[in-house]
Design a protein around this motif. Structure first.
Motif, short mmCIF file in Angstrom:
data_model
loop_
_atom_site.label_atom_id
_atom_site.label_comp_id
_atom_site.label_asym_id
_atom_site.label_seq_id
_atom_site.Cartn_x
_atom_site.Cartn_y
_atom_site.Cartn_z
N LYS A 17 3.13 -15.95 11.40
CA LYS A 17 4.28 -15.49 12.19
C LYS A 17 4.80 -14.12 11.76
O LYS A 17 5.70 -13.57 12.40
N PHE A 18 4.24 -13.59 10.67
CA PHE A 18 4.76 -12.34 10.12
C PHE A 18 3.77 -11.20 10.32
O PHE A 18 2.54 -11.39 10.24
N ASP A 19 4.31 -10.02 10.58
CA ASP A 19 3.50 -8.80 10.71
C ASP A 19 3.35 -8.20 9.31
O ASP A 19 4.14 -7.35 8.90
N LEU A 20 2.36 -8.66 8.60
CA LEU A 20 2.15 -8.26 7.21
C LEU A 20 0.95 -7.32 7.11
O LEU A 20 -0.05 -7.48 7.82
N PHE A 21 1.02 -6.36 6.20
CA PHE A 21 -0.12 -5.48 5.93
C PHE A 21 0.06 -4.87 4.55
O PHE A 21 1.12 -4.99 3.92
N LYS A 22 -0.99 -4.22 4.08
CA LYS A 22 -0.94 -3.55 2.77
C LYS A 22 -1.50 -2.15 2.91
O LYS A 22 -2.19 -1.83 3.88
N THR A 23 -1.19 -1.30 1.92
CA THR A 23 -1.71 0.06 1.89
C THR A 23 -2.95 0.12 1.00
O THR A 23 -3.31 -0.85 0.34
N VAL A 69 9.64 -13.85 -1.40
CA VAL A 69 9.04 -12.52 -1.56
C VAL A 69 7.69 -12.62 -2.26
O VAL A 69 6.70 -11.99 -1.83
N ASP A 70 7.62 -13.40 -3.31
CA ASP A 70 6.37 -13.52 -4.07
C ASP A 70 5.27 -14.14 -3.22
O ASP A 70 4.11 -13.70 -3.27
N ASP A 71 5.61 -15.16 -2.44
CA ASP A 71 4.60 -15.81 -1.59
C ASP A 71 4.07 -14.84 -0.52
O ASP A 71 2.86 -14.76 -0.27
N LEU A 72 4.98 -14.12 0.13
CA LEU A 72 4.56 -13.15 1.15
C LEU A 72 3.71 -12.04 0.53
O LEU A 72 2.70 -11.61 1.09
N ASP A 73 4.13 -11.59 -0.65
CA ASP A 73 3.42 -10.50 -1.33
C ASP A 73 2.00 -10.94 -1.72
O ASP A 73 1.02 -10.20 -1.50
N LYS A 77 -1.53 -9.30 -0.09
CA LYS A 77 -2.51 -8.59 -0.92
C LYS A 77 -3.89 -9.22 -0.89
O LYS A 77 -4.90 -8.55 -1.11
N ILE A 78 -3.96 -10.52 -0.59
CA ILE A 78 -5.25 -11.21 -0.57
C ILE A 78 -5.88 -11.18 0.82
O ILE A 78 -7.08 -10.91 0.96
N PHE A 79 -5.08 -11.40 1.87
CA PHE A 79 -5.66 -11.66 3.18
C PHE A 79 -5.39 -10.58 4.25
O PHE A 79 -6.07 -10.58 5.28
N CYS A 80 -4.43 -9.72 4.06
CA CYS A 80 -4.01 -8.84 5.16
C CYS A 80 -4.75 -7.50 5.18
O CYS A 80 -5.29 -7.05 4.18
#
Length: 523
Positions: A17-23, A69-73, A77-80
């Motif tokens: 449900k969240f728009d998550l991404f990493k750099t 925060v820790d769960d989302l982070d 970092k693993i899947f996004c």
């Protein structure tokens, strides 16, 4: 993707449900309601507390917020996927996005065909705590509205106006590099006010003017919180600061150890436009000068001065037209960029190509920008050489020579003999050979433009060769003339009888008929 406030507090979290991404540097981000937050940042923590209070009318335990925060982070970092983040200005493909910074999260979208206001764009913008909103453009603006800048900036010449507008346009393109802008003028020439106008026009901030950072770390922290970095009343730039500004213009990275770890690093990567206003300082390091735009401003006469209130009231009336005209110029640049001839582009070629592509929507004739840029460079090189004693002394040494060869120690002695002994210790004058070698490395590009070629050679022994290409060219012309004379003599039909030469005739008579192994006598 629509994320509801209660989604953050479900157990377990539904990460889809969240728009998550990493750099690329493995920093995790989330986009919520069109706004992008760093998951580990204080603004996201504040958002979670606000959402929880709006749902329940009490704040959650700190441990609960930390766990979310820790769960989302960790998941991010693993899947996004990896995506770029932007400050204020973004370019994705053939579209430029400018974050207005307002509470509605409006973004100006500029393509080659249109300019419009959108929300929730594909570009991921983050906002720092010092970022402030900028006003919307007037989309009815035309190219000549850029001339309104002359009401607020006392340009010394039309050349300075062209370069200033071109630099503003470069700030609206994240592809390529950003040439540093040097605003140069005496006291009372509105340099600081002009810098404040730049910030209000394109990147309003709670900290419009800064002191120049001494370390790369401090510079990168500043660049991580501001888009256009403006430095006020700079009288000197050290070699280290010069190098840092060059890196920031084309993209710089800085790494340092993460807190509470022994070996892990954290990274800061930035590329930013910079403004340096100064009374008289012109960059003398060739790498910084080659990347810079130099604009001169005039002293404002007392009868022409206005109060701060009058000036800003007038500016806020004209600003939408100026900004709108710049947006139309960006649209033209996107439309014409691939049509620009890339031959003979100067250093910072992306900047030159971008402005050239926009000229159909700029208030001057096509081609004037590149001509102005070249004229500015020629003038700046002259000023830089005059400000660099080693360069001036090498020019004096080679004034009547075609070539000089020797080692660094011999060259230092030769240069010492070429300068006025009453002033033979200029500030920064090299005292030992290796200092001279470093100085020559920094001015060699400028000397080359004056026809002086300096090369360091290694042939068993280190030595320096200096050639005066202007002198060599003259000698080549003489050789060419002599060759034509020889050719004329060799092709002329022979007389059946040579004229008789009397014992009393002049050498010039003899020269007309003398041939000695194919050579005529020297002139």
């Amino acid at each position: 993707m629509t994320t509801m406030p209660m989604d953050f507090f479900q157990e377990p979290l539904d990460f889809k449900k969240f728009d998550l991404f990493k750099t690329e540097s493995d920093e995790a981000f989330i986009t919520y309601m069109g706004v992008t937050y760093s998951l580990k940042g204080s603004k996201f923590t504040k958002l979670l507390n606000q959402l929880h209070f709006e749902l329940t009318e009490f704040f959650p335990p700190k441990g609960d917020i930390k766990q979310i925060v820790d769960d989302l982070d960790t998941f991010t970092k693993i899947f996004c996927a990896i995506k770029p983040i932007f400050y204020r200005v973004a370019r994705l493909g053939d579209t430029v996005y400018i974050d207005s910074g307002n509470e509605q999260f409006d973004v100006i979208e500029i393509s080659g065909d249109s300019i419009k206001i959108v929300t929730n764009p594909p570009a991921k913008f983050i906002r720092s705590t010092i970022e402030r909103k900028i006003g919307a453009p007037d989309l009815n603006a035309v190219a000549k509205d850029l001339n309104l800048l002359k009401k607020y900036v006392p340009f010394k010449s039309e050349q300075d106006f062209v370069l200033f507008v071109s630099w503003l346009l470069s700030c609206m393109n994240t592809n390529g590099g950003y040439p540093p802008l040097f605003l140069i003028g005496e006291q009372g020439s509105a340099k600081s006010t002009t810098t404040a106008f730049i910030k209000d026009l394109l990147d309003n901030s709670a900290v419009p003017l800064r002191n120049l950072s001494k370390s790369m770390r401090d510079l990168m922290i500043a660049a991580s919180n501001d888009y256009i970095l403006c430095y006020d009343n700079i009288s000197e730039i050290t070699d280290k600061q010069s190098d840092s500004l060059c890196k920031l213009a084309t993209g710089a990275g800085f790494t340092t150890r993460k807190l509470y770890t022994s070996t892990e690093e954290t990274q800061l990567t930035c590329k930013r436009p910079t403004v340096i206003n100064t009374i008289s300082f012109i960059p003398t390091r060739q790498d910084l000068l080659d990347r810079s735009v130099i604009v001169f401003v005039n002293h404002i006469k007392p009868e022409e001065r206005k109060t701060v209130k009058e000036l800003w009231e007038s500016w806020h009336q004209d600003r939408p037209l100026i900004f709108g005209a710049l947006c139309h110029a960006v649209s033209a640049a996107l439309r014409n960029y691939d049509k620009v001839n890339e031959e003979n582009l100067p250093r910072m070629a992306d900047f030159a190509k971008w402005v050239t592509a926009a000229e159909e929507q700029l208030p001057w004739e096509k081609g004037l920008f590149l001509e102005t840029l070249e004229n500015s460079r020629i003038m700046t090189v002259e000023d830089t050489i005059e400000a660099e004693p080693v360069a001036m002394t090498i020019l004096n040494l080679m004034a009547d020579k075609g070539q000089w060869i020797g080692n660094a120690s011999e060259l230092l002695d030769a240069l010492d003999n070429c300068i006025d002994q009453a002033r033979n210790r200029y500030p920064g004058w090299p005292k030992i050979p290796n200092q001279l070698t470093r100085k020559i490395g920094r001015v060699s590009a400028f000397l080359r433009e004056k026809g002086i070629l300096v090369e360091k050679r290694h042939s068993g022994e280190r030595f320096i060769e200096i050639m005066n290409l202007n002198h060599v060219a003259k000698e080549d012309d003489i050789r060419k003339i002599m060759g034509e004379v020889r050719s004329a003599f060799s092709e002329a039909p022979l007389s059946p009888e040579l004229p008789e030469i009397s014992e009393n005739n002049d050498h010039e008579d003899a020269a007309l008929v003398m041939e000695d192994s194919g050579r005529v006598s020297d002139f």
